[in-house]
Design an enzyme around this catalytic site. Structure first.
Site: not given
Length: 644
Positions: A40, A452, A470, A506-508, A578-579
């Site tokens: 390289k 889930h 949640d 894994g979300g908001k 799934a995001r």
């Protein structure tokens, strides 16, 4: 050589330009006879086009840099060809035969083009023949014959390769102070863009960064003190990655200061500027210049460890500079960690069809890599899955394509996935349950991206063993408000005598999870959770609400207690989502939450490293924390609601 007789070669017009094939960064050298290995180089990646009249050099972005490389064009023009398109790297070598990017920068800055060497490692077109579909070894054999007519002390040289023994070759390259190794599948065609057929393994961590500011020099130093670096993020724009104040020469300091002064601006280009103590004496600049930096690693806060400046890169636009992620070799070379039987790929004994199918295209994460992720963290995730009925989110062609929920068994399943019959309103339904790693991998084979779980286990399905809240915020709310809400709910539950735990989604939002004894049925449990949510919202109605109405959610956090109903589910700890970005729902400590962990901070790529460095489970006291819901707790909640 009769090109018409060689595989993959056909007649074709000389193209104006072909975007180069790029290598994927991996952690170790691939093993196996299907790989060849090259040095390289530490220079500029360049394609050389000769149409028989003129020779031109193009950067990887297609910029014409012919004028910058001086006599190299004459050397390329002396090759015994009518037309050709070459791929290689322009470097400057030291006396030990190692290339250095800073030396290349100095040579170009002083117009010392006689020091430049063009190492050619691929041949894409030759005298009316398109070679891109031919196997790499065939292309390199033709290239070697072509360059054998050239004295290897000339400016155009053949970049040779080694077959097999890749790890030994890599160790030797590092001992000699080289940049690293490029490993390539020997029978692969040439394909523009990032490829898993070409891999790069570096001896030292290095990559490009955007310059967003600089500090004044101190003492006898001139020019500047340090430059502030950033990388592009899909979610947050340009994020701060640290500063570098070493690796400069006196001349480079003065030249760089002159260029940066012309880019001066009043506001920082970073979405997360350095803390206040570092801001004093900082000059912000428009994010247009790109620096090559060597470093030893990253801190947990996403800052560089021991960085050293190597030079400016002018062949890569600032808007394309992102943090380079190292992929595990197992995701591109399954032979090194995965069982192969009669050509099949198996993980934990489960056959994977289409193992190379991209499930998260943005990161290049395949079905195989996802299976290997779960194999690595099996001891962490299985306790949260075992015995619980599941609802799956399946995305057989990746999260960007069609996805669907599945809670009933609708097809033949491997023996590792068992069925449990659960009474529904007017009938009985068969639900999925897994108790082992093979069962988990079998769900990956089905394209499952989210797991889930019910709040109860199949042996006592009518009695939940956890409460879950949640926290679902209005998207306009800052993250600190979600953290504040989590601590508010924690205090409420602790005052009742319960012990809550927290995890990212894994979300908001965040999940607050409370282990309880299996004493109350679904109806009683859900009603208790409703009262907890109602008590919090009654105390601070401007911040929280406990109804699903999106119209009323503006500026507030919805405390979703409905996940405690019979048949309701919540994303499992350590499950992927799934995001975009392949985020994972991860248990954390309350101390970590206070330290500023983001809701989607953990991913398939970085979570295994986090777990491997942890001595203790962040939820290690989960089982011992089980408490019973009592009548006294209910009375206290009733009283708090009525008082309001």
């Amino acid at each position: 050589m009769d090109l018409d007789r060689l595989p993959g070669i056909g007649r074709g017009k000389l193209p104006d330009f072909i975007p180069p094939q790029l290598a994927t960064l991996v952690d170790v050298v691939p093993a196996g006879e299907e790989w060849l290995h090259e040095i390289k180089f530490d220079g500029y990646r360049v394609l050389c086009r000769n149409d028989g009249r003129t020779v031109r050099f193009f950067t990887r972005e297609g910029k014409d840099w012919t004028a910058r490389f001086g006599a190299l064009g004459d050397a390329a023009g002396r090759l015994p060809v009518r037309q050709t398109l070459l791929d290689g790297e322009i470097v400057v070598m030291d006396e030990q035969g190692a290339s250095h990017f800073q030396s290349l920068q100095e040579a170009l800055g002083k117009n010392e083009t006689a020091r430049l060497i063009y190492y050619v490692f691929d041949l894409l077109h030759l005298d009316g023949y398109d070679l891109t579909a031919a196997p790499l070894l065939v292309r390199k054999e033709i290239l070697a014959r072509l360059l054998s007519t050239v004295n290897q002390t000339e400016a155009i040289r053949f970049s040779d390769h080694f077959m097999g023994a890749g790890e030994a070759f890599y160790r030797k390259a590092c001992r000699l102070g080289l940049e690293g190794v490029i490993s390539k599948r020997k029978n692969s065609p040439y394909r523009p863009g990032r490829s898993r057929a070409w891999l790069k393994i570096k001896c030292h961590a290095s990559q490009e960064f955007v310059i967003g500011g600089f500090t004044d020099p101190s003492g006898s130093r001139t020019g500047l003190g340090a430059i502030l670096l950033g990388v592009q993020s899909e979610r947050d724009g340009m994020v701060y990655a640290g500063k570098v104040g070493t690796g400069f020469t006196r001349q480079s300091l003065d030249r760089l200061r002159s260029r940066l002064d012309r880019l001066a601006t009043q506001s920082p280009p970073f979405s997360n500027p350095p803390v206040r103590s570092l801001r004093n004496g900082i000059h912000w600049v428009r994010p247009e210049l790109v620096a090559e930096v060597e470093f030893t690693g990253w801190t947990r806060d996403g800052l560089l460890r021991h960085p050293s400046f190597k030079g400016l890169r002018e062949d890569k636009p600032a808007g394309t500079i992102k943090r380079e992620r190292t992929m595990p070799i197992s995701s591109v070379n399954p032979r090194q960690s995965v069982e192969h039987a009669r050509g099949d790929v198996k993980v934990a004994g489960i056959k994977l069809t289409n193992p190379d199918r991209l499930l998260y295209p943005e990161q290049g994460i395949t079905k195989l890599e996802l299976a290997l992720y779960y194999e690595k963290i099996a001891d962490w995730i299985l306790p949260h899955l075992t015995g619980r009925p599941l609802t799956l989110v399946r995305c057989p062609r990746g999260h960007q394509k069609e996805c669907f929920y599945q809670k009933h068994v609708a097809e033949k399943m491997p023996a590792s996935v068992r069925r449990v019959a659960i009474k529904e309103k007017n009938s009985w339904g068969e639900y999925l349950v897994i108790d082992s790693l093979p069962g988990l991998i079998a769900l990956v084979q089905l394209g499952t991206l989210e797991l889930h779980t019910w709040g109860s286990r199949s042996d006592r399905i009518e009695y939940p063993d956890r409460l879950i809240f949640d926290l679902d915020p209005d998207p306009a709310l800052p993250w600190k408000e979600v953290v504040r809400g989590a601590h508010t709910l924690r205090r409420k539950l602790a005052d009742l005598g319960l012990i809550p735990f927290v995890k990212t989604t894994g979300g908001k939002g965040l999940h607050i999870v409370v282990p309880v004894t299996r004493k109350y049925d679904w109806e009683a449990t859900k009603e208790f959770c409703r009262k907890v949510a109602a008590s919090v919202t009654r105390e601070e109605p401007k911040r929280y609400l406990a109804t699903m109405s999106k119209a009323k959610r503006k500026g507030k956090i919805f405390i979703d207690y409905f996940r405690n109903g019979r048949g309701a589910t919540a994303i499992a700890a350590y499950s992927t989502r799934a995001r975009p970005g392949a985020p994972v729902s991860v248990p954390i400590t309350w101390r970590e939450l206070a330290a500023g962990i983001r809701p989607d901070q953990f991913t398939v790529r970085n979570l295994p490293a986090r777990l491997s460095h942890r001595r203790r489970d962040p939820w290690r006291e989960y089982e011992s924390a089980r408490r019973s819901i009592t009548a006294a707790m209910e009375e206290r909640l009733d009283a708090s609601i009525e008082r309001r």
